[in-house]
Design a protein around this motif. Structure first.
Motif, PDB file in Angstrom:
ATOM      1  N   VAL A  68      27.109  61.068   0.800  1.00 15.95           N
ATOM      2  CA  VAL A  68      25.869  60.447   0.942  1.00 15.95           C
ATOM      3  C   VAL A  68      24.637  60.231   1.552  1.00 15.95           C
ATOM      4  CG1 VAL A  68      25.502  57.408   0.851  1.00 15.95           C
ATOM      5  CG2 VAL A  68      27.389  58.468   0.187  1.00 15.95           C
ATOM      6  N   HIS A  69      23.350  60.827   1.121  1.00 18.06           N
ATOM      7  CA  HIS A  69      22.615  60.369   2.154  1.00 18.06           C
ATOM      8  C   HIS A  69      21.740  60.066   2.069  1.00 18.06           C
ATOM      9  CE1 HIS A  69      19.093  63.161   3.989  1.00 18.06           C
ATOM     10  NE2 HIS A  69      18.689  62.422   3.052  1.00 18.06           N
ATOM     11  N   THR A  70      21.698  58.993   2.737  1.00 18.92           N
ATOM     12  CA  THR A  70      21.099  58.022   3.431  1.00 18.92           C
ATOM     13  C   THR A  70      19.266  58.029   4.865  1.00 18.92           C
ATOM     14  OG1 THR A  70      21.288  55.294   3.377  1.00 18.92           O
ATOM     15  CG2 THR A  70      22.510  56.801   4.663  1.00 18.92           C
ATOM     16  N   HIS A  71      18.709  56.962   4.706  1.00 13.24           N
ATOM     17  CA  HIS A  71      18.038  56.163   5.751  1.00 13.24           C
ATOM     18  C   HIS A  71      18.724  55.723   6.661  1.00 13.24           C
ATOM     19  CE1 HIS A  71      14.221  57.826   7.519  1.00 13.24           C
ATOM     20  NE2 HIS A  71      14.164  56.315   7.628  1.00 13.24           N
ATOM     21  N   VAL A 123      22.950  51.902   9.468  1.00 13.95           N
ATOM     22  CA  VAL A 123      23.207  52.233   7.281  1.00 13.95           C
ATOM     23  C   VAL A 123      24.650  51.872   6.848  1.00 13.95           C
ATOM     24  CG1 VAL A 123      24.231  54.057   6.616  1.00 13.95           C
ATOM     25  CG2 VAL A 123      22.755  55.540   8.915  1.00 13.95           C
ATOM     26  N   HIS A 124      23.245  50.756   6.070  1.00  8.53           N
ATOM     27  CA  HIS A 124      24.871  50.643   5.408  1.00  8.53           C
ATOM     28  C   HIS A 124      25.083  50.459   4.007  1.00  8.53           C
ATOM     29  CE1 HIS A 124      23.149  47.008   7.632  1.00  8.53           C
ATOM     30  NE2 HIS A 124      21.789  47.248   7.739  1.00  8.53           N
ATOM     31  N   LEU A 125      26.128  50.643   4.126  1.00  2.00           N
ATOM     32  CA  LEU A 125      26.826  51.505   2.824  1.00  2.00           C
ATOM     33  C   LEU A 125      27.259  50.580   1.532  1.00  2.00           C
ATOM     34  CD1 LEU A 125      28.629  54.877   5.110  1.00  2.00           C
ATOM     35  CD2 LEU A 125      26.519  54.174   4.122  1.00  2.00           C
ATOM     36  N   ASP A 126      27.003  51.006   0.553  1.00  3.51           N
ATOM     37  CA  ASP A 126      28.101  50.604   0.058  1.00  3.51           C
ATOM     38  C   ASP A 126      28.628  51.161  -1.558  1.00  3.51           C
ATOM     39  OD1 ASP A 126      26.754  47.693  -0.204  1.00  3.51           O
ATOM     40  OD2 ASP A 126      25.134  48.387  -0.749  1.00  3.51           O
ATOM     41  N   ILE A 127      29.660  51.687  -1.591  1.00  5.36           N
ATOM     42  CA  ILE A 127      30.144  53.086  -1.841  1.00  5.36           C
ATOM     43  C   ILE A 127      31.110  52.636  -2.892  1.00  5.36           C
ATOM     44  CG2 ILE A 127      31.552  55.756  -1.832  1.00  5.36           C
ATOM     45  CD1 ILE A 127      30.405  55.579   1.240  1.00  5.36           C
ATOM     46  N   ASP A 186      41.472  54.086   3.314  1.00  5.08           N
ATOM     47  CA  ASP A 186      40.713  54.370   4.915  1.00  5.08           C
ATOM     48  C   ASP A 186      39.656  55.123   4.860  1.00  5.08           C
ATOM     49  OD1 ASP A 186      44.185  55.462   5.598  1.00  5.08           O
ATOM     50  OD2 ASP A 186      43.243  53.661   6.654  1.00  5.08           O
ATOM     51  N   LEU A 187      38.486  54.837   5.649  1.00  2.00           N
ATOM     52  CA  LEU A 187      37.374  56.034   5.434  1.00  2.00           C
ATOM     53  C   LEU A 187      37.743  57.175   6.927  1.00  2.00           C
ATOM     54  CD1 LEU A 187      35.506  52.609   4.153  1.00  2.00           C
ATOM     55  CD2 LEU A 187      35.989  55.196   2.765  1.00  2.00           C
TER      56      LEU A 187
END
Length: 89
Positions: free
Chosen positions: A10-13, A20-24, A34-35
């Motif tokens: 994931v490339h994010t800003h 950083v907020h991740l919605d995967i 487990d991440l």
């Protein structure tokens, strides 16, 4: 139970708050997951590097204590005194 491992890139800003907020979407429903998160920045410097540089720029220079050399008159051997003080604890 065997684990199925998948890799997601994931490339994010980051926002102004540094978060950083991740919605995967994983397609995995009602299961423990487990991440493992690792990250790399695209800049050479990070905010922590800039903050450290600012702190160091404002730091007082180290004190030269050589002028006090020989001015303390000891009444006991330093190691014996240290052992005595430690035994009091």
């Amino acid at each position: 139970m065997p684990m199925s491992q998948q890799k997601i890139h994931v490339h994010t800003h980051t926002g102004k708050d540094g978060m950083v907020h991740l919605d995967i979407p994983l397609g995995v429903v009602n299961q423990d997951v487990d991440l493992i998160i690792s990250y790399a920045t695209t800049d050479e410097s990070s905010p922590a590097d800039e903050e450290l540089a600012e702190i160091l720029a404002q730091a007082k220079p180290s004190s030269d204590l050589s002028e006090y050399r020989g001015t303390v008159n000891l009444t006991e051997e330093p190691l014996a005194y240290q052992q005595k003080v430690r035994d009091e604890w």
